[in-house]
Design an enzyme around this catalytic site. Structure first.
Site, PDB file in Angstrom:
ATOM      1  N   HIS A 294     -76.231 -32.666 -33.058  1.00 36.78           N
ATOM      2  CA  HIS A 294     -76.945 -32.787 -32.343  1.00 36.78           C
ATOM      3  C   HIS A 294     -78.552 -33.056 -33.317  1.00 36.78           C
ATOM      4  CE1 HIS A 294     -75.058 -32.179 -28.312  1.00 36.78           C
ATOM      5  NE2 HIS A 294     -74.289 -30.392 -29.536  1.00 36.78           N
TER       6      HIS A 294
ATOM      7  N   HIS B 226     -70.445 -31.774 -34.916  1.00 36.27           N
ATOM      8  CA  HIS B 226     -70.820 -32.343 -34.459  1.00 36.27           C
ATOM      9  C   HIS B 226     -72.523 -32.059 -35.231  1.00 36.27           C
ATOM     10  CE1 HIS B 226     -70.037 -30.681 -30.929  1.00 36.27           C
ATOM     11  NE2 HIS B 226     -70.439 -30.665 -29.918  1.00 36.27           N
TER      12      HIS B 226
HETATM   13  P1  AMP Z   1     -71.409 -29.536 -27.998  1.00 36.11           P
HETATM   14  O1  AMP Z   1     -71.457 -28.608 -26.485  1.00 36.11           O
HETATM   15  O2  AMP Z   1     -72.315 -29.201 -28.530  1.00 36.11           O
HETATM   16  O3  AMP Z   1     -69.590 -29.347 -27.889  1.00 36.11           O
HETATM   17  O4  AMP Z   1     -71.662 -30.710 -27.563  1.00 36.11           O
HETATM   18  C1  AMP Z   1     -71.017 -31.563 -26.712  1.00 36.11           C
HETATM   19  C2  AMP Z   1     -71.513 -32.968 -26.388  1.00 36.11           C
HETATM   20  O5  AMP Z   1     -71.020 -33.681 -26.123  1.00 36.11           O
HETATM   21  C3  AMP Z   1     -72.296 -32.496 -25.330  1.00 36.11           C
HETATM   22  O6  AMP Z   1     -73.959 -32.309 -25.067  1.00 36.11           O
HETATM   23  C4  AMP Z   1     -71.923 -33.451 -24.468  1.00 36.11           C
HETATM   24  O7  AMP Z   1     -73.357 -34.402 -23.479  1.00 36.11           O
HETATM   25  C5  AMP Z   1     -71.570 -34.859 -25.184  1.00 36.11           C
HETATM   26  N1  AMP Z   1     -70.372 -36.093 -24.502  1.00 36.11           N
HETATM   27  C6  AMP Z   1     -69.335 -35.063 -24.133  1.00 36.11           C
HETATM   28  N2  AMP Z   1     -68.234 -36.709 -23.727  1.00 36.11           N
HETATM   29  C7  AMP Z   1     -69.344 -37.856 -24.506  1.00 36.11           C
HETATM   30  C8  AMP Z   1     -68.833 -38.930 -24.376  1.00 36.11           C
HETATM   31  N3  AMP Z   1     -68.481 -39.528 -24.068  1.00 36.11           N
HETATM   32  N4  AMP Z   1     -70.095 -39.743 -25.503  1.00 36.11           N
HETATM   33  C9  AMP Z   1     -70.865 -39.287 -25.748  1.00 36.11           C
HETATM   34  N5  AMP Z   1     -71.428 -37.804 -25.559  1.00 36.11           N
HETATM   35  C10 AMP Z   1     -70.879 -36.701 -25.247  1.00 36.11           C
END
Ligand code: AMP
Ligand code: ZN
Length: 118
Positions: A107, A105
């Site tokens: 950001h 993903h």
């Molecule tokens: P990363 O640390 O780069 O893997 O980012 C994962 C991101 O996913 C974090 O910023 C979380 O806040 C976000 N996240 C986790 N669960 C959900 C969800 N159900 N819907 C939207 N964002 C999420």
């Protein structure tokens, strides 16, 4: 390709709700549930790719299309225009890279400062 145990695959499949802001054949874009900035989107390929560490030349067109969508997504979702505004793209990769969800993903962060992080 989907991973039945993957959170983002479940969101893509509609099994877990999300605040969707954009979708096409390549990607789903939704709001991060814990925003670190006034605008915080997650751009997620529909294909399950575990992380940036798995990306090679084969994925270049897909990633190119995703990156090329970022400017419009930023403006459509409240980021201010460049150069006073702008946005930040970030791809956390692996444990030491700060990755928590193991489905690639991007950001997209933006909006007026200060932000919660960085
Ligand atoms: P990363 O640390 O780069 O893997 O980012 C994962 C991101 O996913 C974090 O910023 C979380 O806040 C976000 N996240 C986790 N669960 C959900 C969800 N159900 N819907 C939207 N964002 C999420
Ligand atoms: Zn997945």
């Amino acid at each position: 390709m989907h991973d039945p145990d993957c959170l983002f695959c479940k969101i893509i499949a509609g099994q877990i709700p999300s605040s969707k802001v954009y979708e096409d054949e390549d990607m789903l874009v939704f709001k991060d549930i814990h925003p670190a900035a006034p605008v915080h989107l997650l751009m997620v390929p529909k294909l399950h790719i575990a992380s940036m560490a798995q990306v090679g030349a084969e994925q270049a067109p897909l990633l190119g299309r995703m990156l090329a969508k970022a400017p419009q997504l930023a403006l459509d979702n409240g980021c201010n225009p460049y150069p006073q505004g702008g946005f930040r793209l970030m791809v956390n990769t692996g444990e030491e890279g700060g990755q928590e969800v193991h489905h690639l993903h991007i950001h997209l962060l933006g909006g007026p400062r200060p932000w919660k992080k960085g």
